[in-house]
Design an enzyme around this catalytic site. Structure first.
Site, PDB file in Angstrom:
ATOM      1  N   CYS A   1       5.655  -5.486   0.013  1.00 52.74           N
ATOM      2  CA  CYS A   1       6.409  -4.100  -0.189  1.00 52.74           C
ATOM      3  C   CYS A   1       6.004  -2.944   0.385  1.00 52.74           C
ATOM      4  CB  CYS A   1       5.263  -4.510  -1.580  1.00 52.74           C
ATOM      5  SG  CYS A   1       5.481  -2.871  -3.178  1.00 52.74           S
TER       6      CYS A   1
ATOM      7  N   GLU B   1      -0.031 -11.786  -3.053  1.00 56.56           N
ATOM      8  CA  GLU B   1      -1.444 -11.670  -2.970  1.00 56.56           C
ATOM      9  C   GLU B   1      -2.596 -11.824  -4.146  1.00 56.56           C
ATOM     10  OE1 GLU B   1       0.180  -9.150  -2.279  1.00 56.56           O
ATOM     11  OE2 GLU B   1      -0.856  -7.184  -1.865  1.00 56.56           O
TER      12      GLU B   1
ATOM     13  N   ILE C   1       4.439  -3.281  -8.331  1.00 58.64           N
ATOM     14  CA  ILE C   1       3.818  -2.250  -8.238  1.00 58.64           C
ATOM     15  C   ILE C   1       4.566  -1.244  -7.578  1.00 58.64           C
ATOM     16  CG2 ILE C   1       1.360  -0.969  -7.901  1.00 58.64           C
ATOM     17  CD1 ILE C   1      -0.104  -3.924  -7.888  1.00 58.64           C
ATOM     18  N   ARG C   2       5.225  -0.031  -7.858  1.00 59.28           N
ATOM     19  CA  ARG C   2       6.054   1.012  -7.637  1.00 59.28           C
ATOM     20  C   ARG C   2       6.422   0.096  -6.274  1.00 59.28           C
ATOM     21  NH1 ARG C   2       2.728   4.539  -5.077  1.00 59.28           N
ATOM     22  NH2 ARG C   2       4.019   5.721  -4.470  1.00 59.28           N
TER      23      ARG C   2
ATOM     24  N   HIS D   1       3.879  -8.252  -4.428  1.00 59.45           N
ATOM     25  CA  HIS D   1       2.897  -8.819  -3.859  1.00 59.45           C
ATOM     26  C   HIS D   1       2.219 -10.252  -4.544  1.00 59.45           C
ATOM     27  CE1 HIS D   1       1.086  -4.799  -2.629  1.00 59.45           C
ATOM     28  NE2 HIS D   1       1.765  -4.518  -3.732  1.00 59.45           N
TER      29      HIS D   1
ATOM     30  N   ARG E   1      12.580   3.141  -1.440  1.00 58.72           N
ATOM     31  CA  ARG E   1      11.421   2.831  -1.990  1.00 58.72           C
ATOM     32  C   ARG E   1      11.028   3.396  -3.810  1.00 58.72           C
ATOM     33  NH1 ARG E   1       7.769   6.784   1.971  1.00 58.72           N
ATOM     34  NH2 ARG E   1       6.507   6.026   0.523  1.00 58.72           N
TER      35      ARG E   1
ATOM     36  N   GLY F   1       0.861  -0.928  -0.155  1.00 62.36           N
ATOM     37  CA  GLY F   1      -0.089   0.281   0.250  1.00 62.36           C
ATOM     38  C   GLY F   1       0.993   0.989   0.263  1.00 62.36           C
ATOM     39  N   GLU F   2       0.803   1.927   1.023  1.00 68.15           N
ATOM     40  CA  GLU F   2       1.328   3.810   1.165  1.00 68.15           C
ATOM     41  C   GLU F   2       2.550   3.466   2.727  1.00 68.15           C
ATOM     42  OE1 GLU F   2       1.995   5.717  -1.241  1.00 68.15           O
ATOM     43  OE2 GLU F   2       3.301   5.917  -0.035  1.00 68.15           O
ATOM     44  N   SER F   3       3.269   3.017   2.350  1.00 67.36           N
ATOM     45  CA  SER F   3       3.895   3.289   3.766  1.00 67.36           C
ATOM     46  C   SER F   3       4.263   3.857   4.251  1.00 67.36           C
ATOM     47  CB  SER F   3       5.721   2.383   3.218  1.00 67.36           C
ATOM     48  OG  SER F   3       6.268   3.347   2.370  1.00 67.36           O
TER      49      SER F   3
END
Ligand code: GLN
Length: 212
Positions: A93, A191, A149-150, A189, A120, A47-49
């Site tokens: 991630c 999942e 993803i990023r 990821h 990152r 997600g967004e750390s």
């Protein structure tokens, strides 16, 4: 049977819960210290750390996660060490960023449990996201599906940290899944694929450290 929690502050927590239910492992969403203390293993999703780190701190989850992932060391009363009968944690991630000891700027509020350095968004922006397969001999005989993803890059692994799988990127073999005792971190990821092998591995690791 062990119970797994998925930190459900932001990011791809629903997808992890869905994979765990597919392999018949009891799993809950974790947002409070009480929920955290009812599980044997914790997945910190992608997600967004920055967001996850900030809210983890706000809800007092960070201190509790650090406490449960470590044990008082036998050598000194005040020191703590990673190890037996502890909370097992897998960071994917953004989750891997939060587990790391060193994060290149901009640095979110981290747990700093795993001795790796990480940078990152190291493969570029969202548009540079990609899907591939990775060989992880300890986890699966077949190649494992991996979505980046990023994604961050692990730029250093500390002493004793085991590299379970690498991504061939240009001329480099970049570590993308690493383990130190009860801590697992992947920059991709799993999942988001149909492959359940990394989740199965994490559950077995949790069983080992929960002594169940
Ligand atoms: N770029 C995100 C971060 O730095 C991580 C991306 C992800 O978790 N897929 O927090």
């Amino acid at each position: 049977m062990v119970k797994i929690g998925v930190l459900a502050i932001q990011g791809s927590f629903a997808e992890h819960i869905e994979v765990l239910s597919r392999i018949n492992v009891p799993a809950i969403e974790v947002r409070t210290v009480e929920e955290l203390n009812s599980v044997d293993g914790l997945i910190i999703p992608g997600g967004e750390s920055t967001t996850i780190g900030k809210l983890m701190k706000y809800y007092g989850l960070d201190k509790e996660i650090i406490k449960r992932a470590t044990l008082p060391s036998r050598s000194s009363k005040n020191e703590r060490e990673l190890g037996a009968s502890a909370l097992t944690i897998w960071g994917t991630c953004a989750g891997a960023i939060l587990l790391a000891k060193q994060v290149a700027e901009p640095r979110p509020d981290i747990l700093g449990l795993l001795d790796i350095s990480i940078t990152r968004n190291a493969y570029g922006p969202q548009i540079e996201s990609f899907e591939t397969t990775i060989s992880i001999p300890k986890i699966s005989k077949k190649k494992v599906g991996a979505v980046f993803i990023r994604a961050p890059k692990i730029t250093r692994v500390g002493k004793g940290v085991e590299v379970l799988g690498v991504l061939k990127f240009g001329q480099y073999d970049e570590p993308v899944i690493v383990q130190y005792n009860n801590l697992l971190a992947s920059t991709f990821h799993p999942e988001l694929t149909n492959d359940t092998s990394v989740h199965e591995y994490f559950v077995s690791l949790t069983r080992t450290y929960a002594k169940k």
